[in-house]
Design a protein around this motif. Structure first.
Motif, PDB file in Angstrom:
ATOM      1  N   LEU A  58      29.545  34.847  19.820  1.00 56.90           N
ATOM      2  CA  LEU A  58      28.664  33.660  20.385  1.00 56.90           C
ATOM      3  C   LEU A  58      27.531  33.448  19.304  1.00 56.90           C
ATOM      4  CD1 LEU A  58      28.221  34.406  24.202  1.00 56.90           C
ATOM      5  CD2 LEU A  58      29.363  32.479  23.117  1.00 56.90           C
ATOM      6  N   ILE A  59      26.856  34.425  18.910  1.00 51.82           N
ATOM      7  CA  ILE A  59      25.933  34.566  17.828  1.00 51.82           C
ATOM      8  C   ILE A  59      26.294  33.702  16.584  1.00 51.82           C
ATOM      9  CG2 ILE A  59      24.417  35.900  16.372  1.00 51.82           C
ATOM     10  CD1 ILE A  59      24.214  37.807  18.494  1.00 51.82           C
ATOM     11  N   ILE A  83      22.221  34.335  25.358  1.00 53.44           N
ATOM     12  CA  ILE A  83      21.884  35.456  24.358  1.00 53.44           C
ATOM     13  C   ILE A  83      20.598  35.963  24.492  1.00 53.44           C
ATOM     14  CG2 ILE A  83      21.837  36.107  22.258  1.00 53.44           C
ATOM     15  CD1 ILE A  83      24.060  34.215  21.484  1.00 53.44           C
ATOM     16  N   SER A  84      19.479  35.413  24.745  1.00 51.51           N
ATOM     17  CA  SER A  84      18.175  35.785  24.590  1.00 51.51           C
ATOM     18  C   SER A  84      18.050  36.456  25.898  1.00 51.51           C
ATOM     19  CB  SER A  84      17.137  34.632  24.607  1.00 51.51           C
ATOM     20  OG  SER A  84      17.254  33.756  25.645  1.00 51.51           O
ATOM     21  N   TRP A  85      18.959  36.501  26.956  1.00 51.42           N
ATOM     22  CA  TRP A  85      18.621  37.405  28.199  1.00 51.42           C
ATOM     23  C   TRP A  85      19.505  38.649  28.288  1.00 51.42           C
ATOM     24  CZ3 TRP A  85      14.145  36.875  30.899  1.00 51.42           C
ATOM     25  CH2 TRP A  85      13.633  35.619  30.760  1.00 51.42           C
ATOM     26  N   ILE A  86      20.484  38.889  27.126  1.00 51.33           N
ATOM     27  CA  ILE A  86      21.207  39.926  27.045  1.00 51.33           C
ATOM     28  C   ILE A  86      20.495  41.358  26.432  1.00 51.33           C
ATOM     29  CG2 ILE A  86      23.520  40.946  26.000  1.00 51.33           C
ATOM     30  CD1 ILE A  86      24.410  37.929  26.094  1.00 51.33           C
ATOM     31  N   MET A 115      32.585  43.589  25.240  1.00 56.71           N
ATOM     32  CA  MET A 115      31.273  42.552  25.666  1.00 56.71           C
ATOM     33  C   MET A 115      30.479  42.371  24.224  1.00 56.71           C
ATOM     34  SD  MET A 115      29.498  40.984  27.905  1.00 56.71           S
ATOM     35  CE  MET A 115      28.001  40.496  28.101  1.00 56.71           C
ATOM     36  N   GLU A 116      30.328  43.415  23.452  1.00 57.36           N
ATOM     37  CA  GLU A 116      29.489  43.315  22.374  1.00 57.36           C
ATOM     38  C   GLU A 116      30.205  42.346  21.188  1.00 57.36           C
ATOM     39  OE1 GLU A 116      26.062  43.645  20.172  1.00 57.36           O
ATOM     40  OE2 GLU A 116      26.449  44.622  22.266  1.00 57.36           O
TER      41      GLU A 116
END
Length: 218
Positions: free
Chosen positions: A8-9, A57-60, A1-2
């Motif tokens: 994605l980043i 991403i901002s909600w992970i 997952m990481e």
């Protein structure tokens, strides 16, 4: 997952970089020319893709950031609205389309949320609450100016261009800010605010220049 999140980043940063480069390029070349239009399109697509990736991403957990989420939405609005402003140039356009109303009502809701959430910082612990209020206030102002354009776009022949400049420059400010804060890791009030101050000066300059040319043409 990481590992997926890391990929994605990197993709987010890649498109953000393209947006930054083409945005600067679009500002540097002749306005309205073929190169300006091509760079503007690449800038628009790159910024939207970058922001769309940053929203989840901002909600992970471990990457949560309400402010970055709101700024991503804010940037998408500016890019879309800035490009929609070009449609008002057409003499065939006789009325405001639904998409413009949806964009602006949606942005108004987000802006009010930012202002209210930021105002909580005067009574509770809300990090960077001033920034929420600044960007929320800017969002409401842009929405207000858009609705002015909707009412008078048939009479004010240059209003579409002024709106286009303001929104695209606003998206450019967001791109530069993201590079300084996320890319260079300068998490300070100055890093957040300085690009907005400098960008606002450019917006005022170009708006006055356009108005000056329009007066001469008349």
């Amino acid at each position: 997952m990481e590992q997926t999140i890391t990929i994605l980043i990197y993709i987010h940063a890649f498109f953000g970089g393209i947006g930054l480069i083409t945005g600067i390029g679009s500002m540097s070349v002749k306005k309205g020319g073929k190169l300006h239009k091509k760079m503007g399109k690449i800038f628009s697509y790159a910024m939207i893709i970058s922001c769309l990736i940053s929203i989840p991403i901002s909600w992970i957990p471990g990457h949560k950031s309400l402010f970055l989420f709101l700024i991503s939405v804010f940037t998408i609005f500016m890019v879309l609205s800035g490009n929609r402003a070009l449609t008002f140039k057409s003499k065939k356009k006789t009325e405001v389309e639904v998409i413009e109303k949806v964009l602006n009502y949606g942005m108004a809701i987000f802006s009010i949320f930012m202002i209210v959430y930021g105002a909580r910082g005067f009574f509770t612990v809300v990090g960077s609450h001033i920034l929420y209020m600044v960007f929320g206030g800017l969002g409401l102002f842009l929405v207000y100016r858009n609705f002015q354009l909707f009412k008078t776009f048939k009479e004010l022949k240059v209003a579409w261009l002024l709106n286009h400049i303001s929104h695209m420059m606003g998206a450019m400010i967001a791109s530069v800010t993201a590079f300084i804060v996320a890319g260079l890791h300068f998490w300070t009030i100055t890093a957040w605010v300085l690009p907005s101050v400098i960008g606002t000066v450019f917006i005022i300059y170009w708006r006055l220049k356009v108005k000056g040319k329009f007066r001469k043409a008349l």
